[in-house]
Motif scaffolding. Structure first.
Motif, PDB file in Angstrom:
ATOM      1  N   GLY A 117     -17.919 -33.392 -21.556  1.00 18.24           N
ATOM      2  CA  GLY A 117     -16.697 -32.664 -21.205  1.00 18.24           C
ATOM      3  C   GLY A 117     -16.643 -32.321 -19.730  1.00 18.24           C
ATOM      4  N   LEU A 118     -17.785 -31.954 -19.168  1.00 24.22           N
ATOM      5  CA  LEU A 118     -17.820 -31.651 -17.732  1.00 24.22           C
ATOM      6  C   LEU A 118     -17.530 -32.889 -16.894  1.00 24.22           C
ATOM      7  CD1 LEU A 118     -20.924 -29.295 -17.545  1.00 24.22           C
ATOM      8  CD2 LEU A 118     -18.523 -28.667 -17.280  1.00 24.22           C
ATOM      9  N   ILE A 119     -18.061 -34.025 -17.320  1.00 24.93           N
ATOM     10  CA  ILE A 119     -17.853 -35.265 -16.570  1.00 24.93           C
ATOM     11  C   ILE A 119     -16.416 -35.774 -16.740  1.00 24.93           C
ATOM     12  CG2 ILE A 119     -18.565 -37.696 -16.357  1.00 24.93           C
ATOM     13  CD1 ILE A 119     -20.630 -35.658 -15.327  1.00 24.93           C
ATOM     14  N   LEU A 120     -15.943 -35.802 -17.979  1.00 25.63           N
ATOM     15  CA  LEU A 120     -14.611 -36.360 -18.247  1.00 25.63           C
ATOM     16  C   LEU A 120     -13.484 -35.526 -17.638  1.00 25.63           C
ATOM     17  CD1 LEU A 120     -15.040 -37.461 -21.964  1.00 25.63           C
ATOM     18  CD2 LEU A 120     -14.863 -38.932 -19.952  1.00 25.63           C
TER      19      LEU A 120
ATOM     20  N   ARG B 243     -10.937 -27.849 -12.866  1.00 22.83           N
ATOM     21  CA  ARG B 243     -12.007 -26.838 -12.806  1.00 22.83           C
ATOM     22  C   ARG B 243     -11.887 -25.787 -13.902  1.00 22.83           C
ATOM     23  NH1 ARG B 243     -13.088 -25.645  -6.422  1.00 22.83           N
ATOM     24  NH2 ARG B 243     -13.762 -27.757  -5.943  1.00 22.83           N
ATOM     25  N   ASN B 244     -10.666 -25.379 -14.212  1.00 24.51           N
ATOM     26  CA  ASN B 244     -10.484 -24.367 -15.259  1.00 24.51           C
ATOM     27  C   ASN B 244     -10.966 -24.880 -16.616  1.00 24.51           C
ATOM     28  OD1 ASN B 244      -9.410 -22.421 -13.538  1.00 24.51           O
ATOM     29  ND2 ASN B 244      -7.337 -23.229 -13.776  1.00 24.51           N
ATOM     30  N   PHE B 245     -10.676 -26.129 -16.904  1.00 24.25           N
ATOM     31  CA  PHE B 245     -11.120 -26.695 -18.175  1.00 24.25           C
ATOM     32  C   PHE B 245     -12.631 -26.862 -18.188  1.00 24.25           C
ATOM     33  CE2 PHE B 245     -11.507 -29.791 -21.618  1.00 24.25           C
ATOM     34  CZ  PHE B 245     -10.701 -29.179 -22.566  1.00 24.25           C
ATOM     35  N   GLN B 246     -13.215 -27.205 -17.050  1.00 29.39           N
ATOM     36  CA  GLN B 246     -14.672 -27.302 -16.966  1.00 29.39           C
ATOM     37  C   GLN B 246     -15.325 -25.951 -17.243  1.00 29.39           C
ATOM     38  OE1 GLN B 246     -15.280 -29.063 -13.037  1.00 29.39           O
ATOM     39  NE2 GLN B 246     -16.214 -30.827 -14.065  1.00 29.39           N
ATOM     40  N   ILE B 247     -14.725 -24.893 -16.731  1.00 26.97           N
ATOM     41  CA  ILE B 247     -15.247 -23.551 -16.997  1.00 26.97           C
ATOM     42  C   ILE B 247     -15.166 -23.247 -18.483  1.00 26.97           C
ATOM     43  CG2 ILE B 247     -14.787 -21.091 -16.631  1.00 26.97           C
ATOM     44  CD1 ILE B 247     -14.074 -21.847 -13.717  1.00 26.97           C
ATOM     45  N   MET B 248     -14.057 -23.596 -19.116  1.00 27.22           N
ATOM     46  CA  MET B 248     -13.911 -23.347 -20.553  1.00 27.22           C
ATOM     47  C   MET B 248     -14.902 -24.186 -21.356  1.00 27.22           C
ATOM     48  SD  MET B 248      -9.814 -22.560 -20.995  1.00 27.22           S
ATOM     49  CE  MET B 248      -9.419 -24.195 -21.371  1.00 27.22           C
ATOM     50  N   VAL B 249     -15.129 -25.427 -20.950  1.00 26.16           N
ATOM     51  CA  VAL B 249     -16.120 -26.277 -21.620  1.00 26.16           C
ATOM     52  C   VAL B 249     -17.510 -25.673 -21.469  1.00 26.16           C
ATOM     53  CG1 VAL B 249     -17.290 -28.518 -21.501  1.00 26.16           C
ATOM     54  CG2 VAL B 249     -14.804 -28.421 -21.499  1.00 26.16           C
ATOM     55  N   SER B 250     -17.819 -25.166 -20.293  1.00 26.70           N
ATOM     56  CA  SER B 250     -19.124 -24.550 -20.049  1.00 26.70           C
ATOM     57  C   SER B 250     -19.332 -23.324 -20.929  1.00 26.70           C
ATOM     58  CB  SER B 250     -19.254 -24.140 -18.580  1.00 26.70           C
ATOM     59  OG  SER B 250     -19.120 -25.232 -17.732  1.00 26.70           O
TER      60      SER B 250
ATOM     61  N   GLU C  26     -32.979 -13.847 -25.895  1.00 31.03           N
ATOM     62  CA  GLU C  26     -33.504 -14.987 -25.140  1.00 31.03           C
ATOM     63  C   GLU C  26     -32.476 -16.119 -25.058  1.00 31.03           C
ATOM     64  OE1 GLU C  26     -37.049 -18.327 -25.439  1.00 31.03           O
ATOM     65  OE2 GLU C  26     -37.211 -16.472 -26.601  1.00 31.03           O
ATOM     66  N   TYR C  27     -31.863 -16.471 -26.176  1.00 32.99           N
ATOM     67  CA  TYR C  27     -30.838 -17.518 -26.165  1.00 32.99           C
ATOM     68  C   TYR C  27     -29.649 -17.109 -25.304  1.00 32.99           C
ATOM     69  CZ  TYR C  27     -32.953 -20.656 -29.555  1.00 32.99           C
ATOM     70  OH  TYR C  27     -33.771 -21.565 -30.169  1.00 32.99           O
ATOM     71  N   THR C  28     -29.264 -15.852 -25.366  1.00 29.37           N
ATOM     72  CA  THR C  28     -28.139 -15.364 -24.579  1.00 29.37           C
ATOM     73  C   THR C  28     -28.453 -15.412 -23.085  1.00 29.37           C
ATOM     74  OG1 THR C  28     -27.494 -13.917 -26.410  1.00 29.37           O
ATOM     75  CG2 THR C  28     -26.560 -13.429 -24.249  1.00 29.37           C
ATOM     76  N   VAL C  29     -29.658 -15.004 -22.711  1.00 32.55           N
ATOM     77  CA  VAL C  29     -30.040 -15.024 -21.296  1.00 32.55           C
ATOM     78  C   VAL C  29     -30.091 -16.450 -20.760  1.00 32.55           C
ATOM     79  CG1 VAL C  29     -31.964 -14.557 -19.707  1.00 32.55           C
ATOM     80  CG2 VAL C  29     -31.215 -12.799 -21.316  1.00 32.55           C
ATOM     81  N   ILE C  30     -30.628 -17.376 -21.542  1.00 29.72           N
ATOM     82  CA  ILE C  30     -30.677 -18.776 -21.114  1.00 29.72           C
ATOM     83  C   ILE C  30     -29.260 -19.333 -20.966  1.00 29.72           C
ATOM     84  CG2 ILE C  30     -31.387 -21.110 -21.771  1.00 29.72           C
ATOM     85  CD1 ILE C  30     -33.665 -19.333 -20.766  1.00 29.72           C
ATOM     86  N   ALA C  31     -28.373 -18.981 -21.896  1.00 33.81           N
ATOM     87  CA  ALA C  31     -26.982 -19.448 -21.808  1.00 33.81           C
ATOM     88  C   ALA C  31     -26.302 -18.880 -20.572  1.00 33.81           C
ATOM     89  CB  ALA C  31     -26.222 -19.059 -23.072  1.00 33.81           C
ATOM     90  N   ILE C  32     -26.536 -17.602 -20.276  1.00 34.39           N
ATOM     91  CA  ILE C  32     -25.935 -16.987 -19.090  1.00 34.39           C
ATOM     92  C   ILE C  32     -26.486 -17.627 -17.823  1.00 34.39           C
ATOM     93  CG2 ILE C  32     -25.823 -14.845 -17.748  1.00 34.39           C
ATOM     94  CD1 ILE C  32     -25.618 -13.366 -20.462  1.00 34.39           C
ATOM     95  N   LEU C  33     -27.772 -17.898 -17.788  1.00 32.12           N
ATOM     96  CA  LEU C  33     -28.369 -18.568 -16.637  1.00 32.12           C
ATOM     97  C   LEU C  33     -27.734 -19.949 -16.432  1.00 32.12           C
ATOM     98  CD1 LEU C  33     -30.510 -18.697 -14.393  1.00 32.12           C
ATOM     99  CD2 LEU C  33     -32.086 -19.610 -16.101  1.00 32.12           C
TER     100      LEU C  33
ATOM    101  N   LEU D 213     -23.876 -23.558 -13.615  1.00 33.44           N
ATOM    102  CA  LEU D 213     -22.696 -24.419 -13.707  1.00 33.44           C
ATOM    103  C   LEU D 213     -21.511 -23.867 -12.918  1.00 33.44           C
ATOM    104  CD1 LEU D 213     -22.788 -25.609 -17.409  1.00 33.44           C
ATOM    105  CD2 LEU D 213     -23.128 -26.989 -15.351  1.00 33.44           C
ATOM    106  N   PHE D 214     -21.300 -22.548 -12.991  1.00 32.16           N
ATOM    107  CA  PHE D 214     -20.192 -21.952 -12.225  1.00 32.16           C
ATOM    108  C   PHE D 214     -20.409 -22.145 -10.730  1.00 32.16           C
ATOM    109  CE2 PHE D 214     -18.604 -18.611 -15.502  1.00 32.16           C
ATOM    110  CZ  PHE D 214     -18.235 -19.621 -16.350  1.00 32.16           C
ATOM    111  N   SER D 215     -21.649 -22.024 -10.282  1.00 29.91           N
ATOM    112  CA  SER D 215     -21.904 -22.200  -8.854  1.00 29.91           C
ATOM    113  C   SER D 215     -21.652 -23.657  -8.436  1.00 29.91           C
ATOM    114  CB  SER D 215     -23.332 -21.788  -8.504  1.00 29.91           C
ATOM    115  OG  SER D 215     -24.271 -22.675  -9.065  1.00 29.91           O
TER     116      SER D 215
END
Length: 85
Positions: free
Chosen positions: A24-27, A32-39, A67-74, A79-81
């Motif tokens: 999704g990020l590549i396609l 950019r807005n859709f990439q953020i939503m995909v992320s 732990e899963y939440t922190v990894i997802a936020i990281l 990705l946002f950067s």
């Protein structure tokens, strides 16, 4: 190795979630807005997968969820950067 092969369907689902998010990020590299939503959707799916996986195996604890939440936020921060530069 036996544990991995016993839970292969779980890990294939995780691989599918991450692969779909990457695709999704590549396609949608033009939006950019859709990439953020995909992320965000990929990160939420990752946390959901981890929660369900550990619940099924009876070892779901608050620390595991955090732990899963922190990894997802990281992952989202990374990705946002990349997306918003």
């Amino acid at each position: 190795m036996r544990t991995f092969s016993h839970h292969l369907s779980h890990y294939l689902l995780l691989f599918g979630i991450l692969l779909t998010g990457f695709a999704g990020l590549i396609l949608f590299s033009y939006d950019r807005n859709f990439q953020i939503m995909v992320s965000v959707a990929t990160a939420a799916s990752y946390v959901s997968w981890g929660t369900v996986h550990h619940y099924i195996h009876g070892d779901l604890h608050l620390e595991v969820f955090i732990e899963y939440t922190v990894i997802a936020i990281l992952g989202l921060v990374i990705l946002f950067s990349l997306i918003l530069v």
